[in-house]
Design an enzyme around this catalytic site. Structure first.
Site, PDB file in Angstrom:
ATOM      1  N   CYS A  56       0.711  -1.064   0.014  1.00 27.41           N
ATOM      2  CA  CYS A  56       0.083  -0.084  -0.159  1.00 27.41           C
ATOM      3  C   CYS A  56       0.790   1.341  -0.071  1.00 27.41           C
ATOM      4  O   CYS A  56       0.692   2.174  -0.805  1.00 27.41           O
ATOM      5  CB  CYS A  56      -1.011   0.037   1.194  1.00 27.41           C
ATOM      6  SG  CYS A  56      -0.365  -0.297   2.890  1.00 27.41           S
ATOM      7  N   HIS A 162      -2.210   1.132   7.173  1.00 27.12           N
ATOM      8  CA  HIS A 162      -2.350   1.180   5.883  1.00 27.12           C
ATOM      9  C   HIS A 162      -2.088   2.741   5.386  1.00 27.12           C
ATOM     10  O   HIS A 162      -1.779   3.819   6.042  1.00 27.12           O
ATOM     11  CB  HIS A 162      -4.119   1.039   5.472  1.00 27.12           C
ATOM     12  CG  HIS A 162      -4.342   0.976   3.988  1.00 27.12           C
ATOM     13  ND1 HIS A 162      -3.941  -0.038   3.262  1.00 27.12           N
ATOM     14  CD2 HIS A 162      -5.151   1.728   3.468  1.00 27.12           C
ATOM     15  CE1 HIS A 162      -4.159   0.326   2.014  1.00 27.12           C
ATOM     16  NE2 HIS A 162      -5.113   1.300   2.049  1.00 27.12           N
ATOM     17  N   ASP A 180      -8.401   4.712  -1.608  1.00 30.56           N
ATOM     18  CA  ASP A 180      -7.714   3.465  -1.098  1.00 30.56           C
ATOM     19  C   ASP A 180      -7.077   2.888  -2.266  1.00 30.56           C
ATOM     20  O   ASP A 180      -7.850   2.280  -3.267  1.00 30.56           O
ATOM     21  CB  ASP A 180      -8.957   2.569  -0.395  1.00 30.56           C
ATOM     22  CG  ASP A 180      -8.493   1.758   0.392  1.00 30.56           C
ATOM     23  OD1 ASP A 180      -7.241   1.182   0.255  1.00 30.56           O
ATOM     24  OD2 ASP A 180      -9.052   1.459   1.501  1.00 30.56           O
TER      25      ASP A 180
END
Length: 499
Positions: A56, A162, A180
């Site tokens: 991520c 994240h 995201d």
């Protein structure tokens, strides 16, 4: 036991609002009208899904770097220069990132190393008001972007830490749009800044520090146009230690009396793979219709590279380095470098270029160089630039490959072919060593006991009087060296600023 397959997760609403929902669309339209979605358009143009569950951070950073149009200076696939997760391979080996992700501090380090301007804050060194100010700044502009590092639990989502970029802001509702990068899991969604700040305040168990956010913007010029540190292999760990720690100790231990002795102490102690530490960025492309077909953008880049190399070779330090290497290698044939003939090196480079263009990373033995010659072209105005033109074969297939090579000053540019001619390939040891020495911290030379010699060395390595282009190259390399050493010592989360 085999793990059951998962197809997405249901986005917890509240606290989030799905971007594609009726409410999400309304928030989007109102934000556009209020001018707080300006950063969205570039980000959405380069929106990507992380290619690994733990990538991520890498996906968020490559997305932002591409949105800011920062040139990585090295090729991704084929002839294309492009930031991809696989390109972000310094500061932390990709295999380690794949296994356990990357810390906030090391992602900041990666952003610095890639040449971006970065302002980064752990949550305990900032506050929600400052965070809101930066989100607003990047939401009303397209020349900066915010990446947030947060814990999903604060958003009632599954998972732990994240990273994702912030794509916009709704001022009246005080909500941020999270793009995201785990799009296989959750879609883009709106969330209140208060909730997001809570998620950034969670402690990262690997570092013992809270998470945070970083503001990333574009420098005024792409750094590393000609020279950049190569971090693909972990050899930089020993070389960085040698450059930053060992050289000062060696100079302090030796009673050096002149520049040649200083260079001798350094060169005779260099690790065998030091040439791989700094890469000269060559342009390799297929030949089309019998001509190089350079675009205006490529010509402009080539002219800058030519000028940087010229400026390196005009420094007083380069003259000392070239003289030292010439004298120390006088027993070698002038047609060779490390035992290889220069035409052989040219043929090898062209074969490797053909592999890159073909998307293959196997041994260069797959390609055979049928013939090579040197040509000249004008990159900008009357500046001559040399090009190695070769025909390489792979089985029954042949293709033309051109490698652009800046011409050393004072050397005529001519057209020739055949193994009996010399090809001045770069990077030469003199160029690489000169730039390495210029990029070392000024304190490196403090161990020299002879005061007159110390003054002379400091004058040669000073960046203050360097031309702007070369100064920027050298200072970028110096920053990279400091950052890599900071990573090696696990101090990146203690100091998030650029060196």
């Amino acid at each position: 036991m085999a793990m059951a397959g998962l197809y997405r997760r249901l986005l917890p609403c509240p606290p989030a609002v799905d971007f594609a929902s009726t409410e999400g669309k309304q928030l989007f339209l109102e934000s556009i009208q209020n001018g707080t979605m300006e950063g969205f358009y570039r980000l959405i143009s380069y929106f990507q899904t992380q290619s690994e569950p733990a990538y991520c951070g890498l996906a968020s950073l490559s997305m932002v770097l591409n949105a800011l149009a920062i040139d990585p200076g090295r090729k991704w696939k084929g002839p294309w220069r492009w930031f991809d997760e696989s390109m972000l391979d310094c500061c932390e080996p990709l295999e380690k990132v794949k296994a356990r992700g990357i810390s906030f501090g090391k992602l900041v380090c990666l952003a610095h190393c890639a040449g971006a301007k970065v302002e980064a804050f752990h949550a305990d060194r900032s506050n929600i008001g400052e965070f809101r100010k930066y989100v607003m700044k990047c939401s009303t502009s397209d020349d900066c972007h915010v990446i947030s590092s947060y814990h999903r639990a604060a958003l009632k989502q599954t998972g732990t830490g994240h990273f994702s970029p912030i794509g916009g802001y709704h001022a009246e509702k005080d909500m941020a749009l999270i793009l995201d990068v785990a799009r296989f899991k959750y879609p883009p969604h709106w969330v209140s800044l208060k909730v997001l700040w809570e998620g950034m305040s969670y402690i990262d168990e690997t570092t013992g520090r809270p998470r945070g956010f970083m503001l990333i913007s574009r420098p005024h010029r792409d750094p590393g146009m000609l020279y950049t540190l190569s971090c693909k292999h972990e050899s930089w760990i020993s070389i960085a230690k040698f450059l930053m720690d060992d050289i000062p100790l060696l100079l302090k231990a030796e009673d050096v009396k002149d520049i040649q002795k200083v260079l001798s102490v350094i060169v005779t102690s260099l690790p065998s793979n030091f040439r791989e530490f700094i890469k000269w960025i060559a342009e390799i492309r297929r030949r089309e219709d019998g001509s190089p077909s350079l675009s205006p953008e490529e010509k402009a880049r080539l002219a800058i590279k030519e000028e940087v190399l010229k400026q390196v070779q005009e420094t007083g330090l380069f003259k000392h380095v070239a003289s030292f290497l010439s004298n120390s290698c006088c027993g070698q044939s002038p047609t060779s470098v490390n035992g290889e003939s220069l035409p052989d090196i040219a043929a090898s480079v062209c074969c490797q270029g053909a592999e890159i263009l073909g998307g293959k990373l196997s041994s260069s033995a797959v390609y055979c160089c049928q013939k090579a010659c040197m040509k000249c072209l004008n990159a900008e105005g009357n500046n001559p630039v040399r090009m190695v033109c070769a025909t390489v074969a792979n089985g029954n297939n042949e293709q033309g490959v051109d490698v652009l090579i800046p011409s050393p000053p004072g050397r005529p540019c001519c057209t020739f072919s055949g193994p009996s001619k010399y090809i001045g390939m770069h990077p030469a040891s003199s160029d690489v060593l000169t730039v390495l020495l210029l990029s070392l911290p000024s304190a490196t030379w403090d161990g020299i006991r002879d005061e007159q010699l110390l003054r002379e060395v400091n004058g040669l390595v000073s960046t203050e009087n360097l031309p702007t282009l070369l100064q920027e190259e050298v200072l970028h390399l110096r920053r990279q060296l400091h950052l890599l050493k900071r990573c090696q010592e696990n101090k990146v989360d203690e100091d998030l600023g650029a060196p």
